[in-house]
Design a protein around this motif. Structure first.
Motif, PDB file in Angstrom:
ATOM      1  N   THR A  75      33.151  25.443  44.490  1.00 15.92           N
ATOM      2  CA  THR A  75      33.884  25.060  43.075  1.00 15.92           C
ATOM      3  C   THR A  75      34.047  26.486  42.694  1.00 15.92           C
ATOM      4  O   THR A  75      35.405  26.566  42.205  1.00 15.92           O
ATOM      5  N   SER A  76      33.518  27.528  42.623  1.00 15.82           N
ATOM      6  CA  SER A  76      33.946  29.038  42.238  1.00 15.82           C
ATOM      7  C   SER A  76      35.086  29.465  42.956  1.00 15.82           C
ATOM      8  O   SER A  76      35.848  30.163  42.667  1.00 15.82           O
ATOM      9  N   LEU A  77      34.949  29.410  44.294  1.00 17.71           N
ATOM     10  CA  LEU A  77      36.105  29.735  45.036  1.00 17.71           C
ATOM     11  C   LEU A  77      37.437  29.022  44.848  1.00 17.71           C
ATOM     12  O   LEU A  77      38.673  29.563  44.846  1.00 17.71           O
ATOM     13  N   MET A  78      37.212  27.421  44.694  1.00 18.03           N
ATOM     14  CA  MET A  78      38.557  26.933  44.239  1.00 18.03           C
ATOM     15  C   MET A  78      39.077  27.288  42.886  1.00 18.03           C
ATOM     16  O   MET A  78      40.370  27.552  42.842  1.00 18.03           O
ATOM     17  N   VAL A  79      38.275  27.577  41.978  1.00 17.45           N
ATOM     18  CA  VAL A  79      38.696  28.062  40.835  1.00 17.45           C
ATOM     19  C   VAL A  79      39.569  29.546  41.041  1.00 17.45           C
ATOM     20  O   VAL A  79      40.530  29.684  40.425  1.00 17.45           O
ATOM     21  N   GLY A  80      38.692  30.388  41.792  1.00 20.88           N
ATOM     22  CA  GLY A  80      39.202  31.576  41.693  1.00 20.88           C
ATOM     23  C   GLY A  80      40.581  31.443  42.507  1.00 20.88           C
ATOM     24  O   GLY A  80      41.584  32.309  42.026  1.00 20.88           O
ATOM     25  N   ILE A  81      40.800  31.081  43.624  1.00 20.08           N
ATOM     26  CA  ILE A  81      42.065  30.765  44.509  1.00 20.08           C
ATOM     27  C   ILE A  81      42.831  30.187  43.702  1.00 20.08           C
ATOM     28  O   ILE A  81      44.221  30.686  43.791  1.00 20.08           O
ATOM     29  N   LEU A  82      42.653  29.103  43.046  1.00 20.19           N
ATOM     30  CA  LEU A  82      43.841  28.327  42.122  1.00 20.19           C
ATOM     31  C   LEU A  82      44.415  29.154  41.056  1.00 20.19           C
ATOM     32  O   LEU A  82      45.650  29.294  40.876  1.00 20.19           O
ATOM     33  N   ASN A 190      59.553  43.128  50.634  1.00 19.66           N
ATOM     34  CA  ASN A 190      59.064  44.506  50.091  1.00 19.66           C
ATOM     35  C   ASN A 190      58.071  44.752  49.267  1.00 19.66           C
ATOM     36  O   ASN A 190      57.418  45.887  48.641  1.00 19.66           O
ATOM     37  N   LEU A 191      57.838  43.504  48.453  1.00 26.54           N
ATOM     38  CA  LEU A 191      56.722  43.530  47.447  1.00 26.54           C
ATOM     39  C   LEU A 191      55.390  42.888  47.731  1.00 26.54           C
ATOM     40  O   LEU A 191      54.451  42.519  46.868  1.00 26.54           O
ATOM     41  N   LEU A 192      55.442  42.582  49.062  1.00 22.99           N
ATOM     42  CA  LEU A 192      54.162  41.673  49.517  1.00 22.99           C
ATOM     43  C   LEU A 192      52.814  42.583  49.365  1.00 22.99           C
ATOM     44  O   LEU A 192      51.693  41.929  48.975  1.00 22.99           O
ATOM     45  N   SER A 193      52.649  43.708  49.324  1.00 20.90           N
ATOM     46  CA  SER A 193      51.528  44.361  49.023  1.00 20.90           C
ATOM     47  C   SER A 193      50.992  44.484  47.713  1.00 20.90           C
ATOM     48  O   SER A 193      49.993  44.314  47.284  1.00 20.90           O
ATOM     49  N   ILE A 194      52.057  44.577  46.804  1.00 20.36           N
ATOM     50  CA  ILE A 194      51.751  44.548  45.316  1.00 20.36           C
ATOM     51  C   ILE A 194      51.324  43.115  45.201  1.00 20.36           C
ATOM     52  O   ILE A 194      50.348  42.989  44.281  1.00 20.36           O
ATOM     53  N   ILE A 195      51.998  41.845  45.542  1.00 18.21           N
ATOM     54  CA  ILE A 195      51.605  40.690  45.378  1.00 18.21           C
ATOM     55  C   ILE A 195      50.182  40.424  45.808  1.00 18.21           C
ATOM     56  O   ILE A 195      49.436  39.793  45.162  1.00 18.21           O
ATOM     57  N   GLY A 196      49.911  40.930  46.919  1.00 20.56           N
ATOM     58  CA  GLY A 196      48.349  40.961  47.651  1.00 20.56           C
ATOM     59  C   GLY A 196      47.467  41.540  46.691  1.00 20.56           C
ATOM     60  O   GLY A 196      46.179  40.736  46.364  1.00 20.56           O
ATOM     61  N   PHE A 197      47.652  42.764  46.036  1.00 23.87           N
ATOM     62  CA  PHE A 197      46.851  43.208  45.160  1.00 23.87           C
ATOM     63  C   PHE A 197      46.683  42.355  43.850  1.00 23.87           C
ATOM     64  O   PHE A 197      45.664  42.149  43.465  1.00 23.87           O
ATOM     65  N   ASN A 198      47.954  41.792  43.442  1.00 23.99           N
ATOM     66  CA  ASN A 198      47.501  40.935  42.156  1.00 23.99           C
ATOM     67  C   ASN A 198      46.601  39.558  42.491  1.00 23.99           C
ATOM     68  O   ASN A 198      45.941  39.253  41.571  1.00 23.99           O
ATOM     69  N   PHE A 199      47.055  39.139  43.668  1.00 23.52           N
ATOM     70  CA  PHE A 199      46.300  37.806  44.019  1.00 23.52           C
ATOM     71  C   PHE A 199      44.904  38.223  43.985  1.00 23.52           C
ATOM     72  O   PHE A 199      44.026  37.339  43.502  1.00 23.52           O
ATOM     73  N   ILE A 200      44.491  39.169  44.841  1.00 22.21           N
ATOM     74  CA  ILE A 200      43.060  39.528  45.099  1.00 22.21           C
ATOM     75  C   ILE A 200      42.129  40.025  43.719  1.00 22.21           C
ATOM     76  O   ILE A 200      41.236  39.584  43.409  1.00 22.21           O
ATOM     77  N   GLY A 201      42.900  40.616  43.012  1.00 20.53           N
ATOM     78  CA  GLY A 201      42.405  41.221  41.575  1.00 20.53           C
ATOM     79  C   GLY A 201      42.286  39.851  40.718  1.00 20.53           C
ATOM     80  O   GLY A 201      41.354  39.838  40.053  1.00 20.53           O
ATOM     81  N   SER A 202      43.163  38.742  40.817  1.00 18.99           N
ATOM     82  CA  SER A 202      43.173  37.885  39.885  1.00 18.99           C
ATOM     83  C   SER A 202      42.047  36.853  40.438  1.00 18.99           C
ATOM     84  O   SER A 202      41.183  36.328  39.360  1.00 18.99           O
ATOM     85  N   VAL A 203      41.892  36.932  41.662  1.00 16.78           N
ATOM     86  CA  VAL A 203      40.536  36.217  42.135  1.00 16.78           C
ATOM     87  C   VAL A 203      39.056  36.430  41.584  1.00 16.78           C
ATOM     88  O   VAL A 203      38.473  35.926  41.339  1.00 16.78           O
TER      89      VAL A 203
END
Length: 302
Positions: A75-82, A190-203
């Protein structure tokens, strides 16, 4: 892709972070296979300490803490990833659109981003959750996703603004490439690293925020997640009666996944940032030089 995987394996922080995250994902997906019964089923007497039969003890209601922890991971991972996907998608679209078009579009989107940024996020989430009543995990993910995109949009816009002035972007504009190709093919990779940081931090933020909201009683008590485990343990006065395992299990789970995602974030930063890669190489060279100096000194003394 293979070269990228090798780089991740060589970076200790990234490799360890990936291992932790993958382990949690496997546990979440395999929950029906590695547990014996329903997480809300009463299986023993209340507040039984950890034993061979119940490795993490039982709750006040006689439920197996291990089973609840495993299903709560799903449940918690589903919420974090979504929520992370929602935050990343909105932030990337807003940031790229504002940077590429500029002018009135940039000013309008920048104003909306600033408004969302200055809103106190946790109090806002508490008010929304309280207004909606006891909300389920899916509702929590959507609420967090729709209120947490501003920081990612600001960072994406800043990086996209620098890309817009690069020679290859200007050359693509001169030869008349369509807008969708400029954004999706020239700028987005060229923005994939920034997008990755954003996603991981959001999770990370979402998992902790969800646990906070549910611990305060604003989640659905019938759902099984790390936050509802903490909420039930608080209501059962688990610490007061000595049932520390009921509170410790979800707390440790949250801490470990937070460490794993943070290490993954640091590793991605080191891999994608040339300055950090250079500093890392210099550090390794200095350590090797020290070892050589010690070996030479040992040979002279011998």
């Amino acid at each position: 892709m293979l070269n990228l995987l090798k780089v991740f394996v060589r970076n200790r922080k990234a490799a360890f972070g990936v291992f932790i995250v993958v382990f949690y994902v496997v546990v979440a997906l395999a929950a029906p296979l590695i547990t014996d019964h329903d997480p809300n089923k009463r299986v023993s007497r209340p507040h039984q300490p950890p034993s061979a039969e119940y490795v993490m003890g039982t709750t006040r209601m006689g439920r197996d803490v291990y089973t609840q922890l495993v299903w709560g991971t799903r449940t918690s991972l589903m919420v974090g990833i979504l929520a992370g996907i929602i935050v990343t998608l909105i932030g990337t679209v807003v940031g790229l659109t504002a940077a590429y078009y500029g002018g009135a579009t940039d000013e309008t989107l920048n104003f909306a981003t600033n408004v969302v940024l200055v809103l106190p996020q946790l109090p806002l989430l508490l008010v929304l959750a309280a207004f909606l009543g006891q909300v389920g995990p899916l509702s929590i993910a959507i609420i967090i996703g729709l209120t947490s995109w501003a920081w990612g949009a600001r960072v994406t816009r800043a990086q996209a603004m620098t890309l817009k002035n690069r020679e290859f972007i200007q050359a693509s504009q001169l030869i008349g490439e369509p807008v969708w190709r400029m954004i999706l093919v020239e700028m987005l990779p060229n923005l994939l690293s920034i997008i990755g940081f954003n996603f991981i931090g959001s999770v990370i933020f979402t998992i902790i925020t969800q646990a906070t909201l549910e611990f305060l009683g604003l989640g659905d008590p019938l759902s099984v997640s790390w936050g509802t485990m903490l909420y039930n343990a608080k209501n059962a006065s688990a610490i007061t009666v000595g049932a520390w395992w009921e509170m410790a299990a979800p707390c440790v789970a949250i801490v470990i996944i937070g460490v794993g995602l943070s290490l993954l974030n640091f590793g991605v930063d080191e891999i994608s940032n040339p300055r950090l890669r250079t500093l890392g190489a210099i550090g390794k060279a200095m350590k090797l030089q020290k070892k050589l100096d010690r070996a030479r000194l040992a040979e002279k003394e011998a």
